[in-house]
Enzyme design. Structure first.
Site, PDB file in Angstrom:
ATOM      1  N   GLY A 254      -7.373  -1.993  10.369  1.00  0.00           N
ATOM      2  CA  GLY A 254      -8.604  -2.665   9.964  1.00  0.00           C
ATOM      3  C   GLY A 254      -9.181  -3.428  11.133  1.00  0.00           C
ATOM      4  O   GLY A 254      -9.198  -4.660  11.146  1.00  0.00           O
TER       5      GLY A 254
ATOM      6  N   TYR B 279     -12.105 -10.525  11.167  1.00  0.00           N
ATOM      7  CA  TYR B 279     -10.907 -10.975  11.858  1.00  0.00           C
ATOM      8  C   TYR B 279     -10.135  -9.818  12.476  1.00  0.00           C
ATOM      9  O   TYR B 279      -9.453  -9.998  13.482  1.00  0.00           O
ATOM     10  CB  TYR B 279     -10.019 -11.763  10.899  1.00  0.00           C
ATOM     11  CG  TYR B 279     -10.549 -13.157  10.648  1.00  0.00           C
ATOM     12  CD1 TYR B 279     -10.425 -14.145  11.616  1.00  0.00           C
ATOM     13  CD2 TYR B 279     -11.200 -13.480   9.461  1.00  0.00           C
ATOM     14  CE1 TYR B 279     -10.930 -15.415  11.419  1.00  0.00           C
ATOM     15  CE2 TYR B 279     -11.705 -14.753   9.248  1.00  0.00           C
ATOM     16  CZ  TYR B 279     -11.567 -15.715  10.229  1.00  0.00           C
ATOM     17  OH  TYR B 279     -12.087 -16.976  10.029  1.00  0.00           O
TER      18      TYR B 279
ATOM     19  N   GLU C 220     -14.862   4.352   9.564  1.00  0.00           N
ATOM     20  CA  GLU C 220     -16.301   4.216   9.779  1.00  0.00           C
ATOM     21  C   GLU C 220     -17.007   5.564   9.668  1.00  0.00           C
ATOM     22  O   GLU C 220     -16.371   6.621   9.733  1.00  0.00           O
ATOM     23  CB  GLU C 220     -16.570   3.584  11.150  1.00  0.00           C
ATOM     24  CG  GLU C 220     -15.950   2.202  11.343  1.00  0.00           C
ATOM     25  CD  GLU C 220     -16.544   1.133  10.429  1.00  0.00           C
ATOM     26  OE1 GLU C 220     -17.650   1.357   9.894  1.00  0.00           O
ATOM     27  OE2 GLU C 220     -15.906   0.079  10.252  1.00  0.00           O
TER      28      GLU C 220
ATOM     29  N   VAL D  52      -7.368  -5.288   6.204  1.00  0.00           N
ATOM     30  CA  VAL D  52      -8.162  -4.270   5.522  1.00  0.00           C
ATOM     31  C   VAL D  52      -8.922  -4.903   4.363  1.00  0.00           C
ATOM     32  O   VAL D  52      -8.334  -5.566   3.513  1.00  0.00           O
ATOM     33  CB  VAL D  52      -7.269  -3.128   4.999  1.00  0.00           C
ATOM     34  CG1 VAL D  52      -8.104  -2.117   4.226  1.00  0.00           C
ATOM     35  CG2 VAL D  52      -6.557  -2.449   6.165  1.00  0.00           C
TER      36      VAL D  52
ATOM     37  N   TYR E 288     -12.655 -17.217  -6.334  1.00  0.00           N
ATOM     38  CA  TYR E 288     -11.831 -16.663  -5.260  1.00  0.00           C
ATOM     39  C   TYR E 288     -10.340 -16.841  -5.550  1.00  0.00           C
ATOM     40  O   TYR E 288      -9.703 -15.946  -6.085  1.00  0.00           O
ATOM     41  CB  TYR E 288     -12.201 -17.282  -3.904  1.00  0.00           C
ATOM     42  CG  TYR E 288     -11.630 -16.463  -2.761  1.00  0.00           C
ATOM     43  CD1 TYR E 288     -12.372 -15.433  -2.196  1.00  0.00           C
ATOM     44  CD2 TYR E 288     -10.339 -16.675  -2.282  1.00  0.00           C
ATOM     45  CE1 TYR E 288     -11.838 -14.644  -1.181  1.00  0.00           C
ATOM     46  CE2 TYR E 288      -9.804 -15.901  -1.276  1.00  0.00           C
ATOM     47  CZ  TYR E 288     -10.554 -14.890  -0.729  1.00  0.00           C
ATOM     48  OH  TYR E 288     -10.016 -14.120   0.266  1.00  0.00           O
TER      49      TYR E 288
ATOM     50  N   LYS F 252      -4.424 -11.817  -3.445  1.00  0.00           N
ATOM     51  CA  LYS F 252      -3.897 -12.568  -2.305  1.00  0.00           C
ATOM     52  C   LYS F 252      -2.495 -13.094  -2.596  1.00  0.00           C
ATOM     53  O   LYS F 252      -1.643 -13.155  -1.700  1.00  0.00           O
ATOM     54  CB  LYS F 252      -4.833 -13.722  -1.950  1.00  0.00           C
ATOM     55  CG  LYS F 252      -6.202 -13.285  -1.453  1.00  0.00           C
ATOM     56  CD  LYS F 252      -6.116 -12.400  -0.223  1.00  0.00           C
ATOM     57  CE  LYS F 252      -7.478 -12.010   0.305  1.00  0.00           C
ATOM     58  NZ  LYS F 252      -7.411 -11.085   1.460  1.00  0.00           N
TER      59      LYS F 252
END
Length: 400
Positions: free
Chosen positions: A52, A57, A79, A142, A240, A249
């Site tokens: 990624g 980042y 891409e 990613v 989030y 997460k």
């Protein structure tokens, strides 16, 4: 080679075209903001695999790996090249420029492939095994809307929703000439949506990469792997950290702890790295994040830490140049500047008072909108957007 007059197109935060010269200039700026190497020119760097690498980042860590540490290895991104109707994606142009800046002597390759697929893992590991033998670092960064499970073929789609109850909050809108503060309401996710989001954005694929490296004996002693993550403010927590993304997460962090145990006998380590807020293609899709980030930048000004600064801090810790800064959950923390109590108090006060009428006073929307355009190569000083641009840019060398 194709010269085109390009218009950005799109609506709100979405641009349908990218500007190749603008994207290259953005990478140039990132490169210059990243410290140059002080090592001997003939000293070989560690071997890094960055999954990624074309945005946010992931791009910043790739640039720092090349510019500061002269690392060898492979970066992977997914891409799209140009078509008759549209330019290539911004990440395509950014990757091409990153390779140019690294130069022909850099022992580093770029693979355009779906990192979730078994084929991409096989191709990447074949290259790493043949050229280097073992890997020192794996950075996992990613962000994708969907993932095909390589074992079952099932396609999972992530959603950005709250859990338990509806989410009602302020949001920043760019539908006309002037920004405004609107409102949104999102219904809570059902179990299937939450589970699908975990499959896409959790640690399942990260573990597959580590398992594949281990199965082929490609993990070097002292190996360190990191997955990029985010915690953020309590203002955005309902959508989030306490929502579907937060569940993913948490799975990522649970995966890190499991990997840490698995890698210990090999002398390796695994952590998540909690970065601070940034304007990225992934973050602009999250409701309320745009308004929050605009207010955060208004509060911090030059104290708002760039992705280049945070990537440099991360690599210092991973290479041993600085000690690991771990919290009680064994996460590397890069976000202290954002979550400082005084900073959050100031952001919270502005959030409470922000309306369309007070927006210019309390939030830096001009900066935010400029940053969104830069993600696609627009709003970059020194670029003549009225002139035709060379949109046919080759992907850099992949496998040598």
């Amino acid at each position: 080679m194709t010269l085109r007059e390009i218009k950005p197109g799109g609506r709100g935060y979405l641009y349908v075209n990218s500007h190749p010269e603008g994207c290259a200039a953005v990478v140039d700026d990132l490169w210059q903001r990243t410290p140059a190497s002080s090592a001997s020119p003939i000293a070989p760097g560690d071997v890094a695999l960055i999954v990624g690498s074309s945005a946010g980042y992931g791009l910043a860590t790739t640039v720092a790996a090349l510019r500061t540490y002269r690392m060898r290895g492979l970066a992977i991104a997914f891409e799209t090249p140009e078509t008759e109707r549209r330019t290539a994606t911004a990440g395509w142009y950014r990757t091409a420029r990153t390779a140019e800046l690294a130069g022909p002597d850099a022992d580093f390759a770029f693979l355009n492939a779906d990192a979730f697929s078994t084929a991409a893992k096989d191709q990447a590991l074949d290259h790493l095994a043949a050229r280097y033998g073992r890997v020192d670092h794996l950075i996992y960064s990613v962000a994708a809307p969907r993932r095909t499970d390589p074992a079952t073929g099932e396609v999972h789609h992530s959603v950005i929703k709250p859990l338990g109850s509806a989410y009602r909050a302020k949001t920043l809108q760019f539908e006309g000439d002037a920004p405004l503060v609107g409102s949104l309401e999102l219904e809570p996710a059902v179990d299937a949506e939450r589970n699908a989001t975990v499959q896409v954005m959790g640690g399942a694929d990260w573990r597959l990469w580590i398992d594949a490296l281990a199965d082929r004996g490609l993990i070097h002693e002292g190996f360190h792997t990191v997955a990029l993550s985010y915690v953020g403010s309590d203002l955005t927590a309902p959508i989030y950290r306490s929502g579907t993304i937060g569940t993913a997460k948490q799975h990522l962090e649970d995966t890190a702890r499991g990997l840490q145990q698995d890698l210990a006998p090999l002398g390796g380590q695994a952590h998540t790295a909690v970065a601070g807020a940034a304007v990225t293609q992934a973050s602009t899709a999250i409701p309320s994040i745009a308004l929050y980030t605009s207010i955060l930048h208004a509060v911090l000004g030059d104290g708002f830490r760039s992705t280049a600064q945070q990537a440099s801090a991360l690599w210092q810790q991973l290479t041993g140049a600085a000690p690991l800064q771990l919290d009680e959950q064994q996460r590397i923390r890069l976000d202290g500047w954002e979550l400082d109590d005084k900073v959050q108090d100031a952001v919270r006060e502005r959030w409470t008072g922000v309306t369309t009428g007070t927006l210019a006073e309390l939030a830096d929307t001009t900066w935010f909108r400029t940053q969104v355009g830069r993600l696609y190569g627009w709003n970059v000083p020194g670029i003549d957007y009225s002139a035709p641009a060379q949109t046919t840019v080759p992907w850099p060398a992949t496998i040598r």
